[in-house]
Design a protein around this motif. Sequence first.
Motif, PDB file in Angstrom:
ATOM      1  N   UNK A  36       0.791  -1.228   0.000  1.00 16.48           N
ATOM      2  CA  UNK A  36       0.000   0.000   0.000  1.00 16.48           C
ATOM      3  C   UNK A  36       0.825   1.281   0.000  1.00 16.48           C
ATOM      4  N   UNK A  37       2.115   1.216   0.245  1.00 20.90           N
ATOM      5  CA  UNK A  37       2.939   2.426   0.339  1.00 20.90           C
ATOM      6  C   UNK A  37       2.882   3.302  -0.916  1.00 20.90           C
ATOM      7  N   UNK A  38       2.979   2.758  -2.147  1.00 21.91           N
ATOM      8  CA  UNK A  38       2.897   3.640  -3.329  1.00 21.91           C
ATOM      9  C   UNK A  38       1.572   4.403  -3.397  1.00 21.91           C
ATOM     10  N   UNK A  39       0.472   3.727  -3.049  1.00 24.27           N
ATOM     11  CA  UNK A  39      -0.833   4.375  -3.050  1.00 24.27           C
ATOM     12  C   UNK A  39      -0.893   5.476  -1.997  1.00 24.27           C
ATOM     13  N   UNK A  40      -0.351   5.219  -0.811  1.00 17.86           N
ATOM     14  CA  UNK A  40      -0.331   6.218   0.261  1.00 17.86           C
ATOM     15  C   UNK A  40       0.488   7.436  -0.161  1.00 17.86           C
ATOM     16  N   UNK A  41       1.631   7.203  -0.772  1.00 12.95           N
ATOM     17  CA  UNK A  41       2.470   8.323  -1.226  1.00 12.95           C
ATOM     18  C   UNK A  41       1.742   9.169  -2.258  1.00 12.95           C
ATOM     19  N   UNK A  42       1.042   8.517  -3.174  1.00 13.13           N
ATOM     20  CA  UNK A  42       0.268   9.254  -4.179  1.00 13.13           C
ATOM     21  C   UNK A  42      -0.827  10.068  -3.493  1.00 13.13           C
ATOM     22  N   UNK A  43      -1.575   9.429  -2.599  1.00 14.08           N
ATOM     23  CA  UNK A  43      -2.660  10.092  -1.884  1.00 14.08           C
ATOM     24  C   UNK A  43      -2.138  11.296  -1.093  1.00 14.08           C
ATOM     25  N   UNK A  44      -1.013  11.117  -0.402  1.00 15.82           N
ATOM     26  CA  UNK A  44      -0.442  12.187   0.421  1.00 15.82           C
ATOM     27  C   UNK A  44       0.023  13.377  -0.420  1.00 15.82           C
ATOM     28  N   UNK A  45       0.308  13.132  -1.688  1.00 10.14           N
ATOM     29  CA  UNK A  45       0.784  14.222  -2.545  1.00 10.14           C
ATOM     30  C   UNK A  45      -0.347  15.063  -3.146  1.00 10.14           C
ATOM     31  N   UNK A  46      -1.583  14.617  -3.019  1.00  6.01           N
ATOM     32  CA  UNK A  46      -2.714  15.391  -3.544  1.00  6.01           C
ATOM     33  C   UNK A  46      -2.808  16.724  -2.809  1.00  6.01           C
ATOM     34  N   UNK A  47      -3.074  17.793  -3.540  1.00  4.21           N
ATOM     35  CA  UNK A  47      -3.088  19.119  -2.919  1.00  4.21           C
ATOM     36  C   UNK A  47      -4.138  19.239  -1.817  1.00  4.21           C
ATOM     37  N   UNK A  48      -5.283  18.626  -1.997  1.00  5.72           N
ATOM     38  CA  UNK A  48      -6.320  18.716  -0.963  1.00  5.72           C
ATOM     39  C   UNK A  48      -5.849  18.042   0.333  1.00  5.72           C
ATOM     40  N   UNK A  49      -5.116  16.948   0.201  1.00  7.65           N
ATOM     41  CA  UNK A  49      -4.596  16.237   1.374  1.00  7.65           C
ATOM     42  C   UNK A  49      -3.497  17.064   2.034  1.00  7.65           C
ATOM     43  N   UNK A  50      -2.656  17.697   1.238  1.00 11.65           N
ATOM     44  CA  UNK A  50      -1.599  18.564   1.775  1.00 11.65           C
ATOM     45  C   UNK A  50      -2.219  19.725   2.554  1.00 11.65           C
ATOM     46  N   UNK A  51      -3.226  20.361   1.976  1.00 11.87           N
ATOM     47  CA  UNK A  51      -3.892  21.484   2.658  1.00 11.87           C
ATOM     48  C   UNK A  51      -4.615  21.028   3.918  1.00 11.87           C
ATOM     49  N   UNK A  52      -5.258  19.858   3.855  1.00 15.31           N
ATOM     50  CA  UNK A  52      -5.917  19.307   5.032  1.00 15.31           C
ATOM     51  C   UNK A  52      -4.890  19.053   6.141  1.00 15.31           C
ATOM     52  N   UNK A  53      -3.730  18.520   5.773  1.00 15.71           N
ATOM     53  CA  UNK A  53      -2.659  18.284   6.743  1.00 15.71           C
ATOM     54  C   UNK A  53      -2.180  19.567   7.388  1.00 15.71           C
ATOM     55  N   UNK A  54      -2.043  20.607   6.587  1.00 14.60           N
ATOM     56  CA  UNK A  54      -1.627  21.907   7.133  1.00 14.60           C
ATOM     57  C   UNK A  54      -2.690  22.447   8.091  1.00 14.60           C
ATOM     58  N   UNK A  55      -3.943  22.284   7.727  1.00 21.34           N
ATOM     59  CA  UNK A  55      -5.032  22.729   8.591  1.00 21.34           C
ATOM     60  C   UNK A  55      -5.018  21.965   9.916  1.00 21.34           C
ATOM     61  N   UNK A  56      -4.912  20.640   9.834  1.00 22.16           N
ATOM     62  CA  UNK A  56      -4.880  19.821  11.047  1.00 22.16           C
ATOM     63  C   UNK A  56      -3.695  20.209  11.919  1.00 22.16           C
ATOM     64  N   UNK A  57      -2.539  20.426  11.311  1.00 23.18           N
ATOM     65  CA  UNK A  57      -1.341  20.810  12.059  1.00 23.18           C
ATOM     66  C   UNK A  57      -1.482  22.135  12.778  1.00 23.18           C
ATOM     67  N   UNK A  58      -2.388  22.977  12.324  1.00 28.46           N
ATOM     68  CA  UNK A  58      -2.570  24.293  12.946  1.00 28.46           C
ATOM     69  C   UNK A  58      -3.547  24.250  14.131  1.00 28.46           C
ATOM     70  N   UNK A  59      -4.229  23.130  14.305  1.00 33.96           N
ATOM     71  CA  UNK A  59      -5.225  23.010  15.369  1.00 33.96           C
ATOM     72  C   UNK A  59      -4.563  22.782  16.729  1.00 33.96           C
ATOM     73  N   UNK A  60      -5.284  23.038  17.814  1.00 40.25           N
ATOM     74  CA  UNK A  60      -4.754  22.720  19.150  1.00 40.25           C
ATOM     75  C   UNK A  60      -4.564  21.209  19.310  1.00 40.25           C
TER      76      UNK A  60
END
Length: 159
Positions: A36-60
């Motif tokens: 599953x690692x190649x699929x996860x890497x592809x998924x993690x590179x999607x811009x919506x996932x990147x932005x979601x990660x940044x949003x989550x990282x900014x939360x308390x």
Amino acid sequence: MVIEHRRRSAWQPLLLPLRLVITVLVLISEVARPLYRPFVNWFASLSIVVHFGEFVGSLPRGVILVLFVVPLAIAEPLKIYALFVIARGHVITGLFIIALAYLMSFLLVERLFHAGREKLLTYGWLKWIMDRVETVRNSVADMKRSVIAMVRSWLRQGA
């Protein structure tokens, strides 16, 4: 000093089931990871996932913890349940359940943990668990390298 040592000793039997569960789940994850690692890497590179990660990282950190724990509390028991389903002879159903649980784990739980890792690891209990997971993961990786080296050696001797 002696009291602290006794306290740790008293906790050892209680922590054994947790260590066993962590070991089994890490072993299963390590076997499935190359698939599953190649699929996860592809998924993690999607811009919506990147932005979601940044949003989550900014939360308390408390909010991140809740976002992380809820899907984790669903996915991890599902993996164990799937093994019971398979053991009872319902292989296809069990494989379907475990596939869904892993999908939830590596698309949601892993992304949430990655996004909030720095804040999540400020919880001592979670850091302790993740240290144990890392120890088991490293042991499995060492074992895997050792087995591969042994098989290569056997193949060279036979050639």
